[in-house]
Design a protein around this motif. Sequence first.
Motif, mmCIF file in Angstrom:
data_model
loop_
_atom_site.group_PDB
_atom_site.id
_atom_site.type_symbol
_atom_site.label_atom_id
_atom_site.label_comp_id
_atom_site.label_asym_id
_atom_site.label_seq_id
_atom_site.Cartn_x
_atom_site.Cartn_y
_atom_site.Cartn_z
ATOM 1 N N ALA A 1 9.061 2.969 6.523
ATOM 2 C CA ALA A 1 9.612 1.928 7.398
ATOM 3 C C ALA A 1 8.603 0.790 7.494
ATOM 4 N N LEU A 2 9.086 -0.446 7.444
ATOM 5 C CA LEU A 2 8.209 -1.615 7.524
ATOM 6 C C LEU A 2 8.601 -2.461 8.733
ATOM 7 N N SER A 3 7.599 -2.971 9.430
ATOM 8 C CA SER A 3 7.865 -3.854 10.561
ATOM 9 C C SER A 3 8.181 -5.255 10.055
ATOM 10 N N ASP A 4 8.696 -6.090 10.937
ATOM 11 C CA ASP A 4 8.975 -7.482 10.571
ATOM 12 C C ASP A 4 7.691 -8.188 10.147
ATOM 13 N N GLU A 5 6.593 -7.878 10.843
ATOM 14 C CA GLU A 5 5.313 -8.511 10.498
ATOM 15 C C GLU A 5 4.867 -8.106 9.101
ATOM 16 N N GLU A 6 5.053 -6.834 8.760
ATOM 17 C CA GLU A 6 4.659 -6.359 7.432
ATOM 18 C C GLU A 6 5.536 -6.985 6.345
ATOM 19 N N LYS A 7 6.827 -7.116 6.625
ATOM 20 C CA LYS A 7 7.714 -7.777 5.653
ATOM 21 C C LYS A 7 7.316 -9.235 5.459
ATOM 22 N N GLU A 8 6.953 -9.883 6.549
ATOM 23 C CA GLU A 8 6.523 -11.284 6.459
ATOM 24 C C GLU A 8 5.250 -11.392 5.632
ATOM 25 N N ALA A 9 4.332 -10.431 5.816
ATOM 26 C CA ALA A 9 3.088 -10.442 5.045
ATOM 27 C C ALA A 9 3.371 -10.244 3.558
ATOM 28 N N LEU A 10 4.292 -9.344 3.239
ATOM 29 C CA LEU A 10 4.673 -9.151 1.836
ATOM 30 C C LEU A 10 5.319 -10.417 1.274
ATOM 31 N N GLY A 11 6.119 -11.065 2.106
ATOM 32 C CA GLY A 11 6.776 -12.289 1.669
ATOM 33 C C GLY A 11 5.823 -13.438 1.426
ATOM 34 N N SER A 12 4.641 -13.366 2.020
ATOM 35 C CA SER A 12 3.669 -14.449 1.860
ATOM 36 C C SER A 12 2.703 -14.205 0.697
ATOM 37 N N LEU A 13 2.865 -13.116 -0.018
ATOM 38 C CA LEU A 13 1.981 -12.858 -1.161
ATOM 39 C C LEU A 13 2.113 -13.972 -2.198
ATOM 40 N N PRO A 14 1.009 -14.494 -2.673
ATOM 41 C CA PRO A 14 1.111 -15.479 -3.763
ATOM 42 C C PRO A 14 1.625 -14.800 -5.022
ATOM 43 N N MET A 15 2.530 -15.463 -5.710
ATOM 44 C CA MET A 15 3.173 -14.846 -6.860
ATOM 45 C C MET A 15 3.560 -15.930 -7.866
ATOM 46 N N SER A 16 3.105 -15.785 -9.089
ATOM 47 C CA SER A 16 3.541 -16.704 -10.147
ATOM 48 C C SER A 16 4.615 -15.998 -10.968
ATOM 49 N N VAL A 17 5.719 -16.694 -11.175
ATOM 50 C CA VAL A 17 6.867 -16.093 -11.853
ATOM 51 C C VAL A 17 6.821 -16.428 -13.333
ATOM 52 N N LYS A 18 7.052 -15.414 -14.159
ATOM 53 C CA LYS A 18 7.008 -15.610 -15.603
ATOM 54 C C LYS A 18 8.173 -14.875 -16.255
ATOM 55 N N VAL A 19 8.738 -15.484 -17.281
ATOM 56 C CA VAL A 19 9.848 -14.877 -18.020
ATOM 57 C C VAL A 19 9.325 -14.368 -19.366
ATOM 58 N N PHE A 20 9.647 -13.110 -19.672
ATOM 59 C CA PHE A 20 9.304 -12.514 -20.965
ATOM 60 C C PHE A 20 10.594 -12.210 -21.716
ATOM 61 N N VAL B 1 14.509 -5.835 -22.208
ATOM 62 C CA VAL B 1 15.391 -6.998 -22.305
ATOM 63 C C VAL B 1 14.632 -8.201 -21.749
ATOM 64 N N THR B 2 15.243 -9.365 -21.798
ATOM 65 C CA THR B 2 14.622 -10.523 -21.149
ATOM 66 C C THR B 2 14.356 -10.174 -19.678
ATOM 67 N N THR B 3 13.132 -10.359 -19.250
ATOM 68 C CA THR B 3 12.700 -9.854 -17.943
ATOM 69 C C THR B 3 11.914 -10.924 -17.192
ATOM 70 N N ILE B 4 12.185 -11.021 -15.902
ATOM 71 C CA ILE B 4 11.438 -11.927 -15.026
ATOM 72 C C ILE B 4 10.494 -11.087 -14.178
ATOM 73 N N VAL B 5 9.218 -11.448 -14.177
ATOM 74 C CA VAL B 5 8.245 -10.722 -13.370
ATOM 75 C C VAL B 5 7.524 -11.685 -12.434
ATOM 76 N N GLY B 6 7.044 -11.153 -11.317
ATOM 77 C CA GLY B 6 6.180 -11.891 -10.414
ATOM 78 C C GLY B 6 4.766 -11.360 -10.555
ATOM 79 N N LEU B 7 3.834 -12.212 -10.904
ATOM 80 C CA LEU B 7 2.437 -11.800 -11.105
ATOM 81 C C LEU B 7 1.661 -12.020 -9.811
ATOM 82 N N ILE B 8 1.136 -10.922 -9.250
ATOM 83 C CA ILE B 8 0.460 -10.945 -7.954
ATOM 84 C C ILE B 8 -1.028 -10.667 -8.162
ATOM 85 N N PRO B 9 -1.918 -11.568 -7.751
ATOM 86 C CA PRO B 9 -3.356 -11.344 -7.947
ATOM 87 C C PRO B 9 -3.835 -10.066 -7.268
#
Length: 247
Positions: free
Chosen positions: A19-38, A103-111
């Motif tokens: 179970a995740l709290s709203d604060e934890e979901k917000e923290a996950l949502g704020s992760l920097p992420m660069s999107v790349k297509v392969f 297949v063609t795939t979209i990924v989010g790269l997280i440091p």
Amino acid sequence: MNPAHHADRLIRKLETLAALSDEEKEALGSLPMSVKVFGADQDIVREGDCPVECCLVLEGMVFRYLMLDDGRRQIMGFYIPGDIPDLQSLHIKIMDHSVGTLVTTIVGLIPHQSLNNLNARYPRIANALWRDTIVDAAMFRLWMVGLGRKSAHERIAHLFCELLMRFKAVGIAKDALTCEFPMTQTELGDALGLSTVHVNRVVQDLRADGLINLRGSSLHINDWERLQQRAKFNPTYLHLEGRGAAE
């Protein structure tokens, strides 16, 4: 995919584990992420690489594998949207396997640094990610049992059951008994230790028995109970104790 929803894949996956709290979901949502297509059949990370980021599957499907010197390949797992197939790279310096696309795939790269900082601030998120690696190890154990002790029919039926449950758990199955299945028979053979001819024969048998339908890149299970019995499938090892258990 709308950039605002990139983290939703990860949140949905982690909610199958804790179970995740709203604060934890917000923290996950704020992760920097660069999107790349392969494109299809491309490596995201290779054996011997020293990655500084993890890849979150957003769309498409990937697999973990090792190549022998003579070109033979062993696939060791399939990963769907919401999965981080190289999460281990947070704690190992050099990759000892590769991750490629089906297949063609979209990924989010997280440091790595961002994930480590998040884990330090939110222990429950760290525990959920640790739990994810435990479930991954459980899938490896079942994979080993299949390769060592199960028949070809049981191996393939088990993979069908597992993938449907995983797609349903994160809310991206097409319906209650249908999910994406973009694997070729060659890829199934590389995963399950079977020749392409043997894979084809087993798939035809399962079709003829009225258990499954494979159309294009879609798998439909016609008789869930019978397929479970054929596979000797017990979903306990997936540990779907959060949202995924109810669904």
